[in-house]
Motif scaffolding. Sequence first.
Motif, mmCIF file in Angstrom:
data_model
loop_
_atom_site.group_PDB
_atom_site.id
_atom_site.type_symbol
_atom_site.label_atom_id
_atom_site.label_comp_id
_atom_site.label_asym_id
_atom_site.label_seq_id
_atom_site.Cartn_x
_atom_site.Cartn_y
_atom_site.Cartn_z
ATOM 1 N N ARG A 195 0.838 -1.202 0.000
ATOM 2 C CA ARG A 195 0.000 0.000 0.000
ATOM 3 C C ARG A 195 0.875 1.255 0.000
ATOM 4 N NH1 ARG A 195 -2.561 3.841 3.232
ATOM 5 N NH2 ARG A 195 -4.692 4.325 2.532
ATOM 6 N N GLY A 196 1.872 1.275 0.864
ATOM 7 C CA GLY A 196 2.764 2.433 0.941
ATOM 8 C C GLY A 196 3.509 2.673 -0.362
ATOM 9 N N ASP A 197 4.017 1.602 -0.961
ATOM 10 C CA ASP A 197 4.741 1.739 -2.231
ATOM 11 C C ASP A 197 3.818 2.240 -3.339
ATOM 12 O OD1 ASP A 197 6.943 0.725 -0.911
ATOM 13 O OD2 ASP A 197 6.948 -1.202 -1.962
ATOM 14 N N ALA A 198 2.609 1.689 -3.409
ATOM 15 C CA ALA A 198 1.670 2.078 -4.461
ATOM 16 C C ALA A 198 1.261 3.539 -4.306
ATOM 17 C CB ALA A 198 0.445 1.161 -4.445
ATOM 18 N N LEU A 199 0.965 3.948 -3.085
ATOM 19 C CA LEU A 199 0.587 5.351 -2.859
ATOM 20 C C LEU A 199 1.742 6.290 -3.189
ATOM 21 C CD1 LEU A 199 -1.581 5.263 0.385
ATOM 22 C CD2 LEU A 199 -2.263 6.099 -1.876
ATOM 23 N N GLU A 200 2.957 5.911 -2.812
ATOM 24 C CA GLU A 200 4.116 6.754 -3.100
ATOM 25 C C GLU A 200 4.327 6.891 -4.606
ATOM 26 O OE1 GLU A 200 7.351 9.242 -2.286
ATOM 27 O OE2 GLU A 200 5.717 8.574 -1.006
ATOM 28 N N MET A 201 4.182 5.792 -5.339
ATOM 29 C CA MET A 201 4.332 5.852 -6.800
ATOM 30 C C MET A 201 3.283 6.775 -7.417
ATOM 31 S SD MET A 201 6.861 4.282 -8.232
ATOM 32 C CE MET A 201 6.352 3.983 -9.923
ATOM 33 N N LEU A 202 2.030 6.637 -7.005
ATOM 34 C CA LEU A 202 0.975 7.475 -7.568
ATOM 35 C C LEU A 202 1.168 8.939 -7.180
ATOM 36 C CD1 LEU A 202 -2.268 5.322 -7.230
ATOM 37 C CD2 LEU A 202 -0.962 5.840 -9.294
ATOM 38 N N ARG A 203 1.567 9.184 -5.949
ATOM 39 C CA ARG A 203 1.781 10.570 -5.522
ATOM 40 C C ARG A 203 2.928 11.215 -6.300
ATOM 41 N NH1 ARG A 203 0.566 8.934 0.698
ATOM 42 N NH2 ARG A 203 -1.647 9.497 0.664
ATOM 43 N N ARG A 204 3.992 10.462 -6.496
ATOM 44 C CA ARG A 204 5.114 11.021 -7.274
ATOM 45 C C ARG A 204 4.747 11.230 -8.730
ATOM 46 N NH1 ARG A 204 10.773 8.520 -5.225
ATOM 47 N NH2 ARG A 204 10.475 8.854 -3.003
ATOM 48 N N ALA A 205 3.993 10.289 -9.292
ATOM 49 C CA ALA A 205 3.543 10.449 -10.682
ATOM 50 C C ALA A 205 2.660 11.689 -10.795
ATOM 51 C CB ALA A 205 2.795 9.206 -11.150
ATOM 52 N N ASN A 206 1.792 11.890 -9.828
ATOM 53 C CA ASN A 206 0.904 13.051 -9.818
ATOM 54 C C ASN A 206 1.716 14.344 -9.727
ATOM 55 O OD1 ASN A 206 -1.755 14.086 -9.877
ATOM 56 N ND2 ASN A 206 -1.828 14.215 -7.655
ATOM 57 N N GLU A 207 2.737 14.356 -8.877
ATOM 58 C CA GLU A 207 3.616 15.532 -8.768
ATOM 59 C C GLU A 207 4.367 15.774 -10.073
ATOM 60 O OE1 GLU A 207 6.304 14.935 -5.487
ATOM 61 O OE2 GLU A 207 4.652 14.733 -4.064
ATOM 62 N N THR A 208 4.863 14.692 -10.665
ATOM 63 C CA THR A 208 5.631 14.809 -11.907
ATOM 64 C C THR A 208 4.756 15.355 -13.027
ATOM 65 O OG1 THR A 208 7.124 13.029 -11.280
ATOM 66 C CG2 THR A 208 6.973 13.524 -13.625
ATOM 67 N N TRP A 209 3.522 14.869 -13.119
ATOM 68 C CA TRP A 209 2.634 15.300 -14.196
ATOM 69 C C TRP A 209 2.400 16.803 -14.150
ATOM 70 C CZ3 TRP A 209 1.192 13.069 -18.539
ATOM 71 C CH2 TRP A 209 0.126 13.601 -19.268
ATOM 72 N N SER A 210 2.378 17.380 -12.939
ATOM 73 C CA SER A 210 2.125 18.822 -12.827
ATOM 74 C C SER A 210 3.421 19.633 -12.769
ATOM 75 C CB SER A 210 1.255 19.118 -11.600
ATOM 76 O OG SER A 210 1.876 18.660 -10.419
ATOM 77 N N SER A 211 4.562 18.980 -12.954
ATOM 78 C CA SER A 211 5.873 19.641 -12.916
ATOM 79 C C SER A 211 6.315 20.028 -14.331
ATOM 80 C CB SER A 211 6.913 18.686 -12.324
ATOM 81 O OG SER A 211 7.239 17.678 -13.270
ATOM 82 N N PRO A 212 7.460 20.704 -14.451
ATOM 83 C CA PRO A 212 7.994 20.986 -15.795
ATOM 84 C C PRO A 212 8.214 19.706 -16.623
ATOM 85 C CG PRO A 212 9.102 22.354 -14.189
ATOM 86 C CD PRO A 212 8.235 21.382 -13.412
ATOM 87 N N HIS A 213 8.567 18.607 -15.960
ATOM 88 C CA HIS A 213 8.730 17.330 -16.660
ATOM 89 C C HIS A 213 7.402 16.888 -17.266
ATOM 90 C CE1 HIS A 213 10.661 13.475 -17.495
ATOM 91 N NE2 HIS A 213 9.560 12.910 -17.060
ATOM 92 N N GLY A 214 6.337 17.044 -16.496
ATOM 93 C CA GLY A 214 5.008 16.714 -16.997
ATOM 94 C C GLY A 214 4.590 17.625 -18.137
ATOM 95 N N ALA A 215 5.022 18.884 -18.070
ATOM 96 C CA ALA A 215 4.705 19.821 -19.152
ATOM 97 C C ALA A 215 5.336 19.357 -20.463
ATOM 98 C CB ALA A 215 5.188 21.226 -18.792
#
Length: 193
Positions: free
Chosen positions: A78-98
């Motif tokens: 659960r912790g690993d899955a949540l961390e992956m999704l949270r980081r993906a969510n952060e990345t998507w809204s970052s310059p990398h996601g842009a």
Amino acid sequence: MGTRRRGEQLERAILHAAAEELRESGYPGMTMDRVAARAGTNKNAIYRRWPNRAALGVAAYRHLSDAVMPNPDTGTLRGDALEMLRRANETWSSPHGAILRGLLAAAADDPELLTLMRERSGGDTMDRVWLAILERAAARGEAPASAAHHRVATTPMMLLRAEYAMRGHPSVPDEVLVEIVDEVFLPLVRGHG
């Protein structure tokens, strides 16, 4: 006169230059001339490795993605899955996601770019991380070994991407990430045995 770069060293320099162009100008502003100048090489050296701008753009994005790919090990599935999704969510809204959003927008008018993105996206790197998370969970006895399957591993990211598409903006509320993990992913993993 400097040492002439060849092979992997030159390829890394070109990818780095293309990644910097993507960061600064996005895919629409990335040109082979600008990448060559930034890499300190000529266009022929680029074209020997990547046949066109689309191929170079996808390779440069993948180069960036591999550098920022998380691989959490919190001790629980659960912790690993949540961390992956949270980081993906952060990345998507970052310059990398842009950069990714720019590539996706350009792909709407460039079928070859879309095909290359499907074939060579950072998705396989992401898939390997999710499979590793499932394998660690199986080794800890948290999940059946049969759950370490491609379709199971890709489910959370597919649901996250669907949220982006449905909402039309690059950030998903944390409670939705928790629902994806608790209501879909964990029951899927546990039921896979």
